[in-house]
Enzyme design. Structure first.
Site, PDB file in Angstrom:
ATOM      1  N   TYR A 155     -11.935   4.880   8.407  1.00 56.11           N
ATOM      2  CA  TYR A 155     -10.697   4.560   9.121  1.00 56.11           C
ATOM      3  C   TYR A 155      -9.689   5.696   8.977  1.00 56.11           C
ATOM      4  CZ  TYR A 155      -6.122   2.568  10.000  1.00 56.11           C
ATOM      5  OH  TYR A 155      -4.846   2.376  10.457  1.00 56.11           O
ATOM      6  N   THR A 208      -1.760   6.766   9.862  1.00 55.09           N
ATOM      7  CA  THR A 208      -1.830   5.820   8.755  1.00 55.09           C
ATOM      8  C   THR A 208      -1.707   6.511   7.399  1.00 55.09           C
ATOM      9  OG1 THR A 208      -3.340   4.340   7.582  1.00 55.09           O
ATOM     10  CG2 THR A 208      -4.356   6.023   8.935  1.00 55.09           C
TER      11      THR A 208
HETATM   12  N1  UFG Z   1      -6.045  -7.698  -0.670  1.00 59.12           N
HETATM   13  C1  UFG Z   1      -6.433  -8.717  -1.500  1.00 59.12           C
HETATM   14  N2  UFG Z   1      -6.819  -9.904  -0.925  1.00 59.12           N
HETATM   15  C2  UFG Z   1      -6.843 -10.099   0.416  1.00 59.12           C
HETATM   16  C3  UFG Z   1      -6.446  -9.043   1.258  1.00 59.12           C
HETATM   17  C4  UFG Z   1      -6.055  -7.845   0.674  1.00 59.12           C
HETATM   18  O1  UFG Z   1      -6.450  -8.580  -2.725  1.00 59.12           O
HETATM   19  O2  UFG Z   1      -7.246 -11.191   0.859  1.00 59.12           O
HETATM   20  C5  UFG Z   1      -5.611  -6.426  -1.278  1.00 59.12           C
HETATM   21  C6  UFG Z   1      -6.458  -5.250  -0.852  1.00 59.12           C
HETATM   22  O3  UFG Z   1      -7.609  -5.112  -1.628  1.00 59.12           O
HETATM   23  C7  UFG Z   1      -5.449  -4.111  -1.031  1.00 59.12           C
HETATM   24  C8  UFG Z   1      -4.108  -4.755  -0.685  1.00 59.12           C
HETATM   25  O4  UFG Z   1      -4.309  -6.143  -0.815  1.00 59.12           O
HETATM   26  O5  UFG Z   1      -5.430  -3.721  -2.361  1.00 59.12           O
HETATM   27  C9  UFG Z   1      -3.652  -4.449   0.723  1.00 59.12           C
HETATM   28  O6  UFG Z   1      -4.741  -4.689   1.593  1.00 59.12           O
HETATM   29  P1  UFG Z   1      -4.574  -4.827   3.166  1.00 59.12           P
HETATM   30  O7  UFG Z   1      -5.914  -5.168   3.712  1.00 59.12           O
HETATM   31  O8  UFG Z   1      -3.442  -5.727   3.473  1.00 59.12           O
HETATM   32  O9  UFG Z   1      -4.114  -3.383   3.624  1.00 59.12           O
HETATM   33  P2  UFG Z   1      -4.751  -1.942   3.306  1.00 59.12           P
HETATM   34  O10 UFG Z   1      -3.900  -1.337   2.231  1.00 59.12           O
HETATM   35  O11 UFG Z   1      -6.203  -2.000   3.063  1.00 59.12           O
HETATM   36  O12 UFG Z   1      -4.585  -1.199   4.684  1.00 59.12           O
HETATM   37  C10 UFG Z   1      -3.366  -1.186   5.331  1.00 59.12           C
HETATM   38  C11 UFG Z   1      -3.568  -0.907   6.809  1.00 59.12           C
HETATM   39  C12 UFG Z   1      -4.011   0.481   7.015  1.00 59.12           C
HETATM   40  C13 UFG Z   1      -3.137   1.449   6.285  1.00 59.12           C
HETATM   41  C14 UFG Z   1      -3.016   1.084   4.837  1.00 59.12           C
HETATM   42  C15 UFG Z   1      -2.079   2.022   4.145  1.00 59.12           C
HETATM   43  O13 UFG Z   1      -4.504  -1.793   7.347  1.00 59.12           O
HETATM   44  O14 UFG Z   1      -3.928   0.761   8.377  1.00 59.12           O
HETATM   45  O15 UFG Z   1      -2.540  -0.221   4.757  1.00 59.12           O
HETATM   46  O16 UFG Z   1      -1.945   1.709   2.801  1.00 59.12           O
HETATM   47  F1  UFG Z   1      -3.674   2.671   6.332  1.00 59.12           F
END
Ligand code: UFG
Length: 330
Positions: free
Chosen positions: A141, A117
């Site tokens: 994670y 990741t």
């Molecule tokens: N976000 C919101 N509202 C929501 C959901 C997400 O504002 O309802 C924001 C989060 O705070 C973040 C962005 O959107 O800033 C992306 O969030 P995600 O939960 O979609 O994804 P993450 O970036 O947290 O994590 C994902 C994968 C991981 C990977 C990562 C790499 O789940 O496995 O991307 O950037 F490591």
């Protein structure tokens, strides 16, 4: 060739199974169905319900199916959940991966592809971030996945096992033919959440943090279509079977979008102006993370076919609509 896909009933794994089966490979899926669905596994594959950490079962599977390659997706994937339950993440993502790698070595499986990741980078100092940047995960994670990368590197030095670790950036979208998509209930991933809001499955959505040091104050991510990601695994498998060396590769497009830009895209593609609430930061979120993708393009000849945010969103929306009709299946 016989290939074991752990987590093949999950979101990304099920797309991998489709790509492998479409290419005529023999596929065995090992999935404990904790977050995956039996119906998501293409019928051309054999589904075995069980745990990656069950070494007796895994040893038997590897022998019984004469497995030549393992593609290891099974694991827990939600950054904030890992902050609340670190030991659960180290068990699922690190301890069980160790068991699987040990079983691979024991059975003489030569090829291993691992779902790593972008979270291994933490909040990178460079954008786009190359594979040799400093690794400092900001969440259990990310640490749990980095530990598995380290185990693989050490194991490949000591044993005749070659591996590719693919560092996924933000995976989204769905099979363009509508055969699979992201089906997890209580989704936390941005594009899925926004699609649910667009289709009225939730009354509103939240933006977590508007005070980041980015152009519009919201987090920037590099969204990659799940089918392009599956193709990256196909290319990695070909690389290993041709005798290619072990390697670690980013999987992203080198194009970042802010949370607000993604929400705009979902509103544009769906035609629905759903409610968006601005909220506080979510723990464990880096401000901005975008992949340098030249290494995977050069080393594997990988070329994305769906590198377009509106296309990713359109496929995610189509799947979200279809999911309604699949309800009740397990
Ligand atoms: N976000 C919101 N509202 C929501 C959901 C997400 O504002 O309802 C924001 C989060 O705070 C973040 C962005 O959107 O800033 C992306 O969030 P995600 O939960 O979609 O994804 P993450 O970036 O947290 O994590 C994902 C994968 C991981 C990977 C990562 C790499 O789940 O496995 O991307 O950037 F490591």
């Amino acid at each position: 060739m016989s290939i074991l896909v752990t987590g093949g009933a999950g979101y990304i794994g099920s797309h991998m199974v489709l790509a492998l089966a479409d290419a005529g490979e023999r596929v065995v899926v090992l999935d404990n169905l904790s977050t995956g669905f039996a119906w998501a596994v293409d019928p051309r594959a054999t589904l075995v319900e069980g745990d990656t950490g069950d070494d007796t079962l895994v040893a038997w599977l590897l022998r019984e199916h004469a497995v030549q390659a393992i593609i290891h997706f099974a694991g827990s994937i939600v950054v904030p959940e890992s902050v609340a339950d670190p030991l659960g993440y180290y068990l699922n993502n690190t301890v069980k991966s160790r068991a699987l790698i040990a079983a691979a070595v024991e059975a003489g499986v030569p090829h291993f592809i691992f779902s790593s990741t972008a979270a291994v980078y933490g909040n990178p100092a460079v954008t786009p971030v190359p594979e040799d940047a400093d690794l400092s995960p900001m969440s259990p994670y990310g640490s749990s996945k980095l530990m598995t990368e380290i185990m693989l590197a050490d194991t490949a030095r000591a044993h005749p096992l070659r591996y590719v670790a693919l560092r996924y950036f933000n995976v989204a979208g769905a099979d363009p033919a509508g055969r699979s998509g992201q089906s997890t209930p209580r989704a936390t991933h941005l594009i899925k959440v926004a699609c649910e809001a667009a289709l009225g499955k939730r009354p509103y959505m939240e933006v977590f943090g508007t005070d980041y040091p980015t152009s519009d104050g919201t987090c920037i991510r590099d969204y990659i279509h799940v089918s392009d990601l599956a193709e990256a695994h196909m290319a990695a498998l070909e690389h290993l079977t041709r005798g290619g060396a072990s390697t670690v590769l980013n999987c992203g497009y080198s194009q970042g979008y802010s949370v607000l830009q993604v929400i705009e895209a979902v509103k544009r593609v769906s035609g629905v102006d759903f409610e968006v609430r601005l909220s506080a930061r979510r723990p464990g979120d880096p401000a901005s993370i975008v992949a340098a993708s030249d290494r995977i393009r050069a080393d594997l000849g990988w070329m994305p076919h769906h590198a377009d945010l509106d296309r990713i969103v359109a496929h995610a929306l189509e799947w979200e609509r279809k999911l309604e009709s699949l309800k009740g299946r397990n």
